[in-house]
Design an enzyme around this catalytic site. Structure first.
Site, mmCIF file in Angstrom:
data_model
loop_
_atom_site.group_PDB
_atom_site.id
_atom_site.type_symbol
_atom_site.label_atom_id
_atom_site.label_comp_id
_atom_site.label_asym_id
_atom_site.label_seq_id
_atom_site.Cartn_x
_atom_site.Cartn_y
_atom_site.Cartn_z
ATOM 1 N N TYR A 115 93.315 17.725 49.059
ATOM 2 C CA TYR A 115 92.836 18.197 47.747
ATOM 3 C C TYR A 115 93.709 17.658 46.617
ATOM 4 O O TYR A 115 93.198 17.058 45.661
ATOM 5 C CB TYR A 115 92.806 19.735 47.708
ATOM 6 N N ARG A 155 99.439 27.377 56.727
ATOM 7 C CA ARG A 155 98.608 26.232 56.331
ATOM 8 C C ARG A 155 99.405 24.953 56.627
ATOM 9 O O ARG A 155 100.575 24.866 56.237
ATOM 10 C CB ARG A 155 98.334 26.365 54.836
ATOM 11 N N LYS A 213 92.849 15.052 43.520
ATOM 12 C CA LYS A 213 92.979 15.391 42.088
ATOM 13 C C LYS A 213 93.955 14.424 41.416
ATOM 14 O O LYS A 213 93.746 14.002 40.265
ATOM 15 C CB LYS A 213 93.452 16.839 41.910
ATOM 16 N N LYS A 239 89.675 32.209 48.104
ATOM 17 C CA LYS A 239 91.016 32.041 47.537
ATOM 18 C C LYS A 239 91.804 33.346 47.682
ATOM 19 O O LYS A 239 91.220 34.429 47.843
ATOM 20 C CB LYS A 239 90.917 31.652 46.058
ATOM 21 N N THR A 260 95.245 20.052 37.963
ATOM 22 C CA THR A 260 96.014 21.102 38.628
ATOM 23 C C THR A 260 97.500 20.762 38.692
ATOM 24 O O THR A 260 97.872 19.581 38.680
ATOM 25 C CB THR A 260 95.473 21.287 40.060
ATOM 26 N N ASP A 261 98.321 21.801 38.835
ATOM 27 C CA ASP A 261 99.763 21.570 39.025
ATOM 28 C C ASP A 261 100.064 20.999 40.408
ATOM 29 O O ASP A 261 101.158 20.489 40.658
ATOM 30 C CB ASP A 261 100.561 22.866 38.800
ATOM 31 N N GLU A 262 99.078 21.094 41.330
ATOM 32 C CA GLU A 262 99.343 20.663 42.713
ATOM 33 C C GLU A 262 99.599 19.162 42.812
ATOM 34 O O GLU A 262 100.140 18.698 43.810
ATOM 35 C CB GLU A 262 98.184 21.056 43.637
ATOM 36 N N THR A 274 83.651 13.723 45.543
ATOM 37 C CA THR A 274 83.482 14.340 44.224
ATOM 38 C C THR A 274 84.693 14.088 43.321
ATOM 39 O O THR A 274 84.551 13.643 42.175
ATOM 40 C CB THR A 274 83.225 15.852 44.372
HETATM 41 P P1 NAD Z 1 85.267 26.049 42.046
HETATM 42 O O1 NAD Z 1 85.330 25.450 43.411
HETATM 43 O O2 NAD Z 1 85.140 27.515 41.888
HETATM 44 O O3 NAD Z 1 84.045 25.396 41.232
HETATM 45 C C1 NAD Z 1 83.767 24.026 41.260
HETATM 46 C C2 NAD Z 1 82.376 23.822 40.674
HETATM 47 O O4 NAD Z 1 82.106 22.423 40.671
HETATM 48 C C3 NAD Z 1 81.261 24.487 41.479
HETATM 49 O O5 NAD Z 1 80.364 25.156 40.606
HETATM 50 C C4 NAD Z 1 80.574 23.340 42.182
HETATM 51 O O6 NAD Z 1 79.201 23.560 42.445
HETATM 52 C C5 NAD Z 1 80.793 22.218 41.193
HETATM 53 N N1 NAD Z 1 80.754 20.879 41.806
HETATM 54 C C6 NAD Z 1 81.380 20.496 42.950
HETATM 55 N N2 NAD Z 1 81.106 19.192 43.196
HETATM 56 C C7 NAD Z 1 80.313 18.770 42.183
HETATM 57 C C8 NAD Z 1 79.716 17.525 41.872
HETATM 58 N N3 NAD Z 1 79.862 16.451 42.666
HETATM 59 N N4 NAD Z 1 78.978 17.430 40.745
HETATM 60 C C9 NAD Z 1 78.782 18.505 39.946
HETATM 61 N N5 NAD Z 1 79.321 19.709 40.212
HETATM 62 C C10 NAD Z 1 80.079 19.835 41.306
HETATM 63 O O7 NAD Z 1 86.553 25.483 41.302
HETATM 64 P P2 NAD Z 1 87.438 26.161 40.147
HETATM 65 O O8 NAD Z 1 88.489 26.979 40.788
HETATM 66 O O9 NAD Z 1 86.557 26.740 39.137
HETATM 67 O O10 NAD Z 1 88.153 24.864 39.564
HETATM 68 C C11 NAD Z 1 87.564 24.126 38.499
HETATM 69 C C12 NAD Z 1 88.464 22.954 38.162
HETATM 70 O O11 NAD Z 1 89.752 23.435 37.795
HETATM 71 C C13 NAD Z 1 88.703 22.008 39.352
HETATM 72 O O12 NAD Z 1 88.715 20.699 38.849
HETATM 73 C C14 NAD Z 1 90.069 22.401 39.881
HETATM 74 O O13 NAD Z 1 90.706 21.306 40.467
HETATM 75 C C15 NAD Z 1 90.757 22.831 38.588
HETATM 76 N N6 NAD Z 1 91.826 23.835 38.730
HETATM 77 C C16 NAD Z 1 91.589 24.999 39.440
HETATM 78 C C17 NAD Z 1 92.603 25.957 39.493
HETATM 79 C C18 NAD Z 1 92.403 27.257 40.221
HETATM 80 O O14 NAD Z 1 93.371 28.024 40.376
HETATM 81 N N7 NAD Z 1 91.203 27.604 40.661
HETATM 82 C C19 NAD Z 1 93.835 25.720 38.862
HETATM 83 C C20 NAD Z 1 94.032 24.512 38.181
HETATM 84 C C21 NAD Z 1 93.013 23.581 38.111
HETATM 85 O O1 DAU Z 2 97.877 25.577 41.735
HETATM 86 C C1 DAU Z 2 96.554 25.390 41.322
HETATM 87 C C2 DAU Z 2 95.639 25.439 42.524
HETATM 88 O O2 DAU Z 2 95.566 26.797 42.931
HETATM 89 C C3 DAU Z 2 94.249 24.888 42.255
HETATM 90 O O3 DAU Z 2 94.351 23.518 41.947
HETATM 91 C C4 DAU Z 2 93.337 25.072 43.477
HETATM 92 O O4 DAU Z 2 92.028 24.642 43.170
HETATM 93 C C5 DAU Z 2 93.322 26.537 43.827
HETATM 94 O O5 DAU Z 2 92.553 26.742 44.996
HETATM 95 C C6 DAU Z 2 94.743 27.067 44.037
HETATM 96 O O6 DAU Z 2 95.325 26.468 45.226
HETATM 97 P P1 DAU Z 2 96.206 27.344 46.243
HETATM 98 O O7 DAU Z 2 96.202 26.651 47.547
HETATM 99 O O8 DAU Z 2 97.527 27.686 45.657
HETATM 100 O O9 DAU Z 2 95.306 28.697 46.251
HETATM 101 P P2 DAU Z 2 94.859 29.659 47.434
HETATM 102 O O10 DAU Z 2 94.254 30.843 46.778
HETATM 103 O O11 DAU Z 2 94.105 28.963 48.499
HETATM 104 O O12 DAU Z 2 96.252 30.103 48.058
HETATM 105 C C7 DAU Z 2 97.267 30.707 47.265
HETATM 106 C C8 DAU Z 2 98.463 30.944 48.173
HETATM 107 O O13 DAU Z 2 98.122 31.958 49.131
HETATM 108 C C9 DAU Z 2 98.853 29.725 48.980
HETATM 109 O O14 DAU Z 2 100.266 29.686 49.106
HETATM 110 C C10 DAU Z 2 98.210 29.953 50.336
HETATM 111 C C11 DAU Z 2 98.226 31.462 50.468
HETATM 112 N N1 DAU Z 2 97.118 32.058 51.251
HETATM 113 C C12 DAU Z 2 95.835 31.704 50.917
HETATM 114 C C13 DAU Z 2 94.767 32.215 51.614
HETATM 115 C C14 DAU Z 2 93.355 31.808 51.265
HETATM 116 C C15 DAU Z 2 97.363 32.985 52.244
HETATM 117 O O15 DAU Z 2 98.540 33.339 52.525
HETATM 118 N N2 DAU Z 2 96.309 33.504 52.924
HETATM 119 C C16 DAU Z 2 95.018 33.143 52.670
HETATM 120 O O16 DAU Z 2 94.098 33.628 53.379
#
Ligand code: NAD
Ligand code: DAU
Length: 354
Positions: free
Chosen positions: A159, A291, A163, A198, A133-135, A99
């Site tokens: 991941y 992790r 990205k 998350k 993402t910042d990652e 994806t």
């Molecule tokens: P999410 O996992 O909650 O949602 C992703 C959505 O994309 C879902 O609805 C899923 O069904 C859809 N999807 C997945 N594969 C697909 C495909 N092949 N075609 C069409 N749809 C598809 O993710 P999110 O947390 O809402 O993140 C959205 C975007 O923002 C991502 O690109 C992620 O990398 C970016 N982002 C997320 C965060 C965060 O903290 N969650 C921070 C910075 C950037």
């Molecule tokens: O920084 C932006 C990113 O933030 C996005 O690009 C990603 O899509 C989003 O998932 C998020 O990534 P993280 O890995 O930072 O998020 P997560 O919520 O998985 O974890 C946040 C922090 O908490 C990370 O240091 C791991 C820790 N963690 C997470 C889970 C799920 C725990 O300690 N325990 C847990 O069970």
């Protein structure tokens, strides 16, 4: 005019679609594959709204995307669609490559073909906004300055590598073909509709269910938290006025260690929904195995988007996290709905040692 959103049934995408329609009347075509993370319940309030057309499908389905672009003639594409969870990418990276890399490539190609055939004024106005993402920047030591847009790409997880690859494709489609792209690199979001795999929603949901609160390693990893509605307003602003070909870092100036986040969630629940035994939810905190390859610290320098586009976040962490905890308390039906069999299988796989 119309915009074309991908991944608009996920956490940030759905918040974006709802906010977009709350701010104006421009229609949205919303293409989402509805993976485990996509949820039509997120869009319930716009069901039947003529301004919102939902299409279930894959960004990697070139024929479908080309047909939708030709039919709806959007002035912009906003690409949220992705596999987004780091832990899942460690267990199974394949979907992330399909994806985030191949899907973005196919979407870019469909966008390029569509854009190249537009009349001159539409061509000039068209934008492809890629949400990243910042990652992609890797990890920071405690005293390092926050990530600017000029920071090297040093992704460390499947991941973030996927990205990073997608960001490079977007950049190349601009430099090689002239596609008018914009990229945003945002820090950790939190808020309503966040899938409880998350950190923040998992802690809320587990706390209320009387389960353990699994903190990885020493809990001192730092993330920079932004309320999701602020991310949405940043994307709207970049779409409106961002300079073509530029990237914008988006963040909330809210760096916090994970253990502080978990304790804040516990304190809010202690206040808003106290445990029946009178003890604090902090008693449920359990330190678990870290992790693999866990990035230690992320921090976003958001001065460029503030300087060039005048964007700043509206929420502080204190106001945003209170709203978030309250939202989960007010929406048990949403939580129950996303806790399907597949969700329980994931918890079993990821936290089997807890
Ligand atoms: P999410 O996992 O909650 O949602 C992703 C959505 O994309 C879902 O609805 C899923 O069904 C859809 N999807 C997945 N594969 C697909 C495909 N092949 N075609 C069409 N749809 C598809 O993710 P999110 O947390 O809402 O993140 C959205 C975007 O923002 C991502 O690109 C992620 O990398 C970016 N982002 C997320 C965060 C965060 O903290 N969650 C921070 C910075 C950037
Ligand atoms: O920084 C932006 C990113 O933030 C996005 O690009 C990603 O899509 C989003 O998932 C998020 O990534 P993280 O890995 O930072 O998020 P997560 O919520 O998985 O974890 C946040 C922090 O908490 C990370 O240091 C791991 C820790 N963690 C997470 C889970 C799920 C725990 O300690 N325990 C847990 O069970």
């Amino acid at each position: 005019m119309t915009i074309f959103v991908t991944g608009g049934a996920g956490f940030i995408g759905a918040n974006f679609v709802l906010d977009w329609l709350a701010h104006g009347d421009e229609p949205v075509v919303n293409l989402d594959k509805l993976t485990y993370a996509g949820n039509l319940h997120n869009l319930q309030s716009v069901q039947g709204d003529a301004r919102h057309l939902f299409v279930q499908g894959d960004i990697g389905d070139a024929a479908l995307v080309e047909r939708l672009l030709a039919e709806h003639r959007p002035r912009a594409i906003v690409n949220f669609a992705a596999e987004s969870h780091v832990d899942r990418s460690i267990h199974g990276p394949e979907d992330f490559i399909q994806t985030n890399v191949v899907g973005t490539f196919r979407l870019l190609e469909a966008a390029r073909h569509y854009w190249q055939a537009l009349p001159a004024t539409d061509k000039e106005a068209f934008r492809f906004l890629h949400v990243s993402t910042d990652e992609v920047y890797g990890t920071l030591a405690p005293s390092d300055p926050a990530f600017t847009e000029a920071h090297n790409y040093e992704p460390n997880s499947p991941y973030s590598a996927s990205k990073a690859a997608s960001d490079h494709l977007v950049r190349a489609w601009h430099h090689t073909y002239g596609l008018p792209v914009l990229t945003t690199n945002c820090s950790n979001n939190y808020g309503p509709l966040h899938f409880p795999e998350k950190l923040i929603p998992l802690m809320i949901v587990n706390a209320l269910a009387g389960k353990s609160l699994p903190v990885y390693g020493d809990g001192m990893q730092v993330r920079d938290w932004l309320y999701v509605k602020d991310h949405c307003s940043a994307i709207r602003r970049v779409l409106q006025a961002g300079r073509v070909g530029q990237t914008y870092n988006v963040g909330g100036w809210n760096e916090k260690p994970n253990i502080d986040i978990v304790k804040t969630v516990c304190a809010l629940l202690d206040e808003l929904r106290p445990r029946s035994d009178g003890h604090s939810y902090t008693q449920q905190i359990t330190y678990v195995q870290d992790r693999p390859g866990h990035d230690r610290r992320y921090a976003i320098d958001a001065r460029k988007i503030e300087r060039e586009l005048g964007w700043t976040p509206a929420e502080t962490f204190d106001t945003g996290i209170r709203k978030t905890v309250q939202w989960y308390l007010d929406n048990p039906g949403w939580v129950a709905n996303v806790q399907s069999g597949a969700y329980r299988d994931w918890l079993q796989k990821q936290y089997e040692q807890v």
